[in-house]
Motif scaffolding. Structure first.
Motif, PDB file in Angstrom:
ATOM      1  N   GLU A  36       1.141  -1.087  -0.011  1.00 14.12           N
ATOM      2  CA  GLU A  36       0.178  -0.014  -0.063  1.00 14.12           C
ATOM      3  C   GLU A  36       0.766   0.853   0.369  1.00 14.12           C
ATOM      4  OE1 GLU A  36      -0.573  -1.715   3.530  1.00 14.12           O
ATOM      5  OE2 GLU A  36       0.278  -2.595   1.963  1.00 14.12           O
ATOM      6  N   LEU A  37       2.159   0.989   0.689  1.00 11.79           N
ATOM      7  CA  LEU A  37       2.821   2.310   0.244  1.00 11.79           C
ATOM      8  C   LEU A  37       3.029   3.581  -1.530  1.00 11.79           C
ATOM      9  CD1 LEU A  37       5.457   1.339   3.018  1.00 11.79           C
ATOM     10  CD2 LEU A  37       3.698   2.907   2.963  1.00 11.79           C
ATOM     11  N   CYS A  47       3.437   6.130  -3.240  1.00 17.50           N
ATOM     12  CA  CYS A  47       2.063   6.371  -2.948  1.00 17.50           C
ATOM     13  C   CYS A  47       2.129   7.807  -2.136  1.00 17.50           C
ATOM     14  CB  CYS A  47       1.200   5.276  -2.244  1.00 17.50           C
ATOM     15  SG  CYS A  47      -0.555   6.302  -1.670  1.00 17.50           S
ATOM     16  N   HIS A  50       0.305   8.064   1.534  1.00 20.45           N
ATOM     17  CA  HIS A  50       1.475   7.263   2.438  1.00 20.45           C
ATOM     18  C   HIS A  50       2.918   8.241   3.176  1.00 20.45           C
ATOM     19  CE1 HIS A  50      -1.258   3.918   1.649  1.00 20.45           C
ATOM     20  NE2 HIS A  50      -0.963   3.470   3.282  1.00 20.45           N
ATOM     21  N   VAL A 141      -5.936   6.361   6.144  1.00 26.25           N
ATOM     22  CA  VAL A 141      -4.250   6.626   6.287  1.00 26.25           C
ATOM     23  C   VAL A 141      -3.380   6.846   7.367  1.00 26.25           C
ATOM     24  CG1 VAL A 141      -1.603   6.875   4.878  1.00 26.25           C
ATOM     25  CG2 VAL A 141      -3.017   6.169   3.701  1.00 26.25           C
ATOM     26  N   MET A 145      -1.184   3.741   8.860  1.00 22.73           N
ATOM     27  CA  MET A 145       0.311   3.272   9.355  1.00 22.73           C
ATOM     28  C   MET A 145       0.532   4.184  10.571  1.00 22.73           C
ATOM     29  SD  MET A 145       1.544   6.193   6.474  1.00 22.73           S
ATOM     30  CE  MET A 145       3.595   5.922   6.541  1.00 22.73           C
TER      31      MET A 145
END
Length: 250
Positions: A36-37, A47, A50, A141, A145
């Protein structure tokens, strides 16, 4: 005045570049664990949401940790007396007590929070570049995170601690001397705020970081005070351990 402004820009750029390089390398090393980064895994394009959240977290933590080191240098460095073993023993006892790092943390947290609002006021004067960051996406996000029960937070906090020096001696590439620090971090935060679609995102994000901020900065405070009190101050301009004391005492 011109030279002072130039130095502020140089320090702000150094902090940004240091983090960008460390984050980019860390993300690539963890691409399989945290896809997902990346917005495009094949091209290894990060991203931006992020990355922005991580940069925001790092900026807040870095400012706070450096304030703690400066105050540790001022308080501990000023109290350690090379000619008095008793004075040293007394101060070692004081800094081992929980109230001293806890009070320092609370002061620094309040100072950093105030700085975000001052930076927010400056953000409106900056020209927006690139895509803006939507509030809802950014909040998602941030939760993803920086929740303490998430693996991604554990990995990112390890980056902050080990590679960027937030729980030890500040690394030179990201260190901002006291006389430039306030304006440098106002500038960094303003750049971050100028990219939000809705400025409320910044405040919501700040609240989401509170618990982790408390944990990591509490550790920084303990390390700072104990390390500072463990050795005698050296003459100006000071070594890496004591330069903070000499800066703060000028």
């Amino acid at each position: 005045m011109i030279d002072h402004s130039r130095k502020e820009r140089e320090y702000a750029q150094a902090v940004a570049v240091t983090f960008n390089n460390a984050y980019g390398q860390w993300a690539k090393e963890n691409i399989e664990l945290f896809p997902e980064l990346f917005s495009d895994i094949q091209k290894q394009e990060l991203c931006i949401i992020h990355q922005h959240a991580a940069r925001y977290c790092f900026t807040l933590f870095l400012h706070t940790s450096q304030e703690i080191w400066s105050f540790a240098g001022d308080i501990v460095g000023g109290a350690v007396d090379e000619g008095s073993d008793q004075a040293n023993d007394i101060f070692m006892h004081l800094n081992s007590m929980s109230f001293l790092p806890a009070e320092t943390f609370r002061y620094c947290y309040s100072s950093t929070r105030l700085l975000t609002y001052q930076a927010l006021a400056l953000a409106g004067t900056l020209k927006e570049t690139g895509k803006t960051i939507p509030e809802l996406e950014f909040s998602d996000v941030m939760l993803q995170m920086f929740s303490t029960d998430k693996e991604i937070w554990k990995a990112f906090s390890a980056l902050l601690n080990k590679e960027l020096g937030l729980a030890g001696l500040p690394m030179p590439a990201a260190y901002v001397p006291l006389e430039y620090r306030r304006n440098v971090f106002k500038s960094l935060l303003s750049q971050l705020f100028s990219q939000f679609e809705n400025i409320k995102s910044a405040d919501d994000g700040f609240k989401l970081l509170n618990e982790n901020h408390d944990a990591i900065v509490g550790n920084v405070a303990v390390v700072a005070f104990r390390n500072m009190a463990a050795t005698h101050p050296c003459p100006p301009p000071g070594c890496n351990m004591h330069v903070y004391h000499h800066e703060h005492a000028r």
